[in-house]
Design a protein around this motif. Structure first.
Motif, PDB file in Angstrom:
ATOM      1  N   THR A   5       0.691  -1.109  -0.048  1.00 38.23           N
ATOM      2  CA  THR A   5      -0.098  -0.244  -0.061  1.00 38.23           C
ATOM      3  C   THR A   5       0.719   1.395   0.177  1.00 38.23           C
ATOM      4  N   THR A  28      -1.553  -0.682  -4.305  1.00 42.68           N
ATOM      5  CA  THR A  28      -2.553   0.208  -4.250  1.00 42.68           C
ATOM      6  C   THR A  28      -2.259   1.465  -3.795  1.00 42.68           C
ATOM      7  N   HIS A  30      -3.178   5.329  -2.600  1.00 43.77           N
ATOM      8  CA  HIS A  30      -4.098   6.027  -2.184  1.00 43.77           C
ATOM      9  C   HIS A  30      -3.856   7.479  -1.861  1.00 43.77           C
ATOM     10  N   GLU A  31      -4.475   8.431  -2.684  1.00 42.57           N
ATOM     11  CA  GLU A  31      -4.184   9.767  -2.756  1.00 42.57           C
ATOM     12  C   GLU A  31      -5.541  10.681  -2.409  1.00 42.57           C
ATOM     13  N   HIS A  34      -8.244  14.897  -5.427  1.00 37.55           N
ATOM     14  CA  HIS A  34      -8.983  14.632  -6.631  1.00 37.55           C
ATOM     15  C   HIS A  34      -7.767  14.080  -7.664  1.00 37.55           C
ATOM     16  N   TRP A 189      -0.785   2.333 -14.233  1.00 34.18           N
ATOM     17  CA  TRP A 189      -2.003   1.879 -14.471  1.00 34.18           C
ATOM     18  C   TRP A 189      -1.671   0.570 -15.537  1.00 34.18           C
ATOM     19  N   ARG A 194      -3.269  -0.242  -8.781  1.00 29.33           N
ATOM     20  CA  ARG A 194      -4.743   0.351  -8.354  1.00 29.33           C
ATOM     21  C   ARG A 194      -4.391   1.655  -7.733  1.00 29.33           C
ATOM     22  N   MET A 195      -5.245   2.726  -8.430  1.00 31.19           N
ATOM     23  CA  MET A 195      -5.081   3.927  -7.920  1.00 31.19           C
ATOM     24  C   MET A 195      -6.228   4.532  -7.495  1.00 31.19           C
ATOM     25  N   GLU A 196      -6.392   4.974  -6.135  1.00 33.67           N
ATOM     26  CA  GLU A 196      -7.631   5.501  -5.511  1.00 33.67           C
ATOM     27  C   GLU A 196      -7.481   6.924  -5.234  1.00 33.67           C
ATOM     28  N   THR A 197      -8.030   7.951  -5.955  1.00 33.82           N
ATOM     29  CA  THR A 197      -8.204   9.136  -5.533  1.00 33.82           C
ATOM     30  C   THR A 197      -9.272   9.567  -4.617  1.00 33.82           C
ATOM     31  N   SER A 199      -9.189   9.557  -1.563  1.00 34.61           N
ATOM     32  CA  SER A 199      -8.829   8.304  -0.668  1.00 34.61           C
ATOM     33  C   SER A 199      -7.935   8.719   0.505  1.00 34.61           C
TER      34      SER A 199
END
Length: 386
Positions: A5, A28, A30-31, A34, A189, A194-197, A199
């Motif tokens: 992570t 993964t 987490h950013e 946005h 990508w 996996r990139m979660e904005t 987040s």
């Protein structure tokens, strides 16, 4: 398969994510914002400004790493005629060349400066006080600190050498730093990251190694670790768009006090609308000084180098960067004394204020590769080879 992570989607976080994914890990990111990029974001048109003046120094390991992966993209070279318009303020007037005494500190074969002495004391013994102060103030282009002469001599000397190298070691990605971030995000990508904005992470995940790629302040809060502190700079930032006028300087370095202005559209016309020029500057300010003090000094430089700029302004923005421009080392310290990358229990810290070598973004890069190497147990990961 390792699962990693990464908290933070800026340059350091994306470097860590790509490196881990290339090694076969599932990643993964987490950013909280946005969009990805962190301090490497570039504003949308019409004025494509960065969060303060940004540059990439060639010669470091991040340079070859980006090139090998085709992530660097096209660069915006400085036209020779523009480069000749570099001006230096000394004793209140603009000049084309530095004082002769300062050149003594730039000569080939000069001894390595000590880490346990402040730069001004060491440099004064070589070039006299006037030359030493001029060199210290010039180095602020890569330090963002209000008193470079008080910092470790070894720390300042390295940055002074990089900032004055010919041909210039500083390079600018065409379109701003966002162009590099976009290519890095695309590669991540394609590697399955996996990139979660939007987040925001307030609690560390319980499983797998975690790489914290945030500011040191945010990492201190997230990890609940009050030891995560280091000295940084405090800088007034000014972004200015003006109508084009022939004869404007390309850049101005203040040798009377730390400060730097640069006309970024001199090398990249895409950063502002046709007929306008984009000037970005940074004026380091002391803890007791205000943003207004910094912008007032910036305006003094503008008065000298950009005739009639006040009547030509089409857009303006001011801000303060506090501890967001990388670590600085006081006498008796080096990068090895900064907060360690390995925080224990599978948690690793990366960014530009941690224990990794390099200049500016190189620290983020080197710490990211170190963190991935430790997280995956791949001690053979060679920073030089990478």
């Amino acid at each position: 398969m390792h699962r990693i992570t990464v908290i933070g989607g800026g340059f350091a976080g994306l470097t860590a994510a790509i490196t881990a994914a290339e090694a076969g890990a599932g990643v993964t990111v987490h950013e909280a914002h946005h969009t990805l990029g962190g301090r490497a974001r570039t504003a949308e048109e019409p004025y494509r400004t960065n969060d303060g003046p940004h540059t990439l120094y060639s010669g470091g390991p991040h340079w070859s790493w980006l090139r090998q992966r085709d992530l660097l993209g096209p660069l915006a070279p400085i036209p020779p005629l523009e480069a000749a318009r570099l001006r230096l303020r000394h004793h209140g007037v603009l000049r084309r060349t530095p004082p002769f005494a300062m050149l003594k500190l730039l000569r080939q074969g000069l001894q390595q400066a000590p880490a346990d002495t402040d730069f001004l004391s060491w440099a004064t013994r070589i070039a006299g006080e006037e030359g030493a102060r001029a060199a210290a103030h010039y180095s602020a282009v890569a330090l963002f600190h209000h008193d470079p002469g008080a910092l470790s001599a070894a720390f300042v000397q390295e940055r002074l050498r990089r900032a004055t190298r010919l041909p210039p070691a500083a390079h600018h990605p065409r379109g701003g730093w966002a162009s590099v971030i976009d290519r890095m995000a695309a590669r991540a990508w394609n590697l399955g990251v996996r990139m979660e904005t939007l987040s925001r992470v307030d609690t560390l995940p319980a499983d797998g190694p975690v790489i914290v790629a945030t500011s040191l302040d945010a990492a201190r809060r997230l990890l609940g670790d009050t030891s995560l502190t280091w000295t940084g700079g405090r800088t007034a930032l000014i972004d200015l768009a003006v109508r084009t006028r022939r004869g404007d300087a390309f850049a101005v370095s203040d040798l009377d006090a730390p400060g730097w202005l640069e006309r970024f559209t001199a090398q990249d016309r895409s950063l502002a609308p046709a007929g306008e020029q984009l000037i970005q500057g940074q004026i380091p300010i002391a803890p007791h000084e205000s943003k207004g003090d910094g912008t007032a000094r910036a305006e003094q430089l503008l008065d000298l180098a950009f005739e009639g700029w006040r009547e030509r302004v089409t857009w303006r923005r001011e801000s303060v960067a506090n501890g967001r421009t990388g670590a600085v080392d006081l006498p008796g310290t080096s990068w090895r004394d900064r907060p360690a990358v390995d925080r224990g229990d599978g948690v690793y810290l990366v960014g530009d204020q941690v224990a990794a070598p390099g200049v500016l973004s190189e620290v983020s890069f080197n710490s990211a590769l170190t963190a991935v190497s430790l997280a995956l147990g791949r001690h053979s990961l060679d920073l030089k080879r990478a």
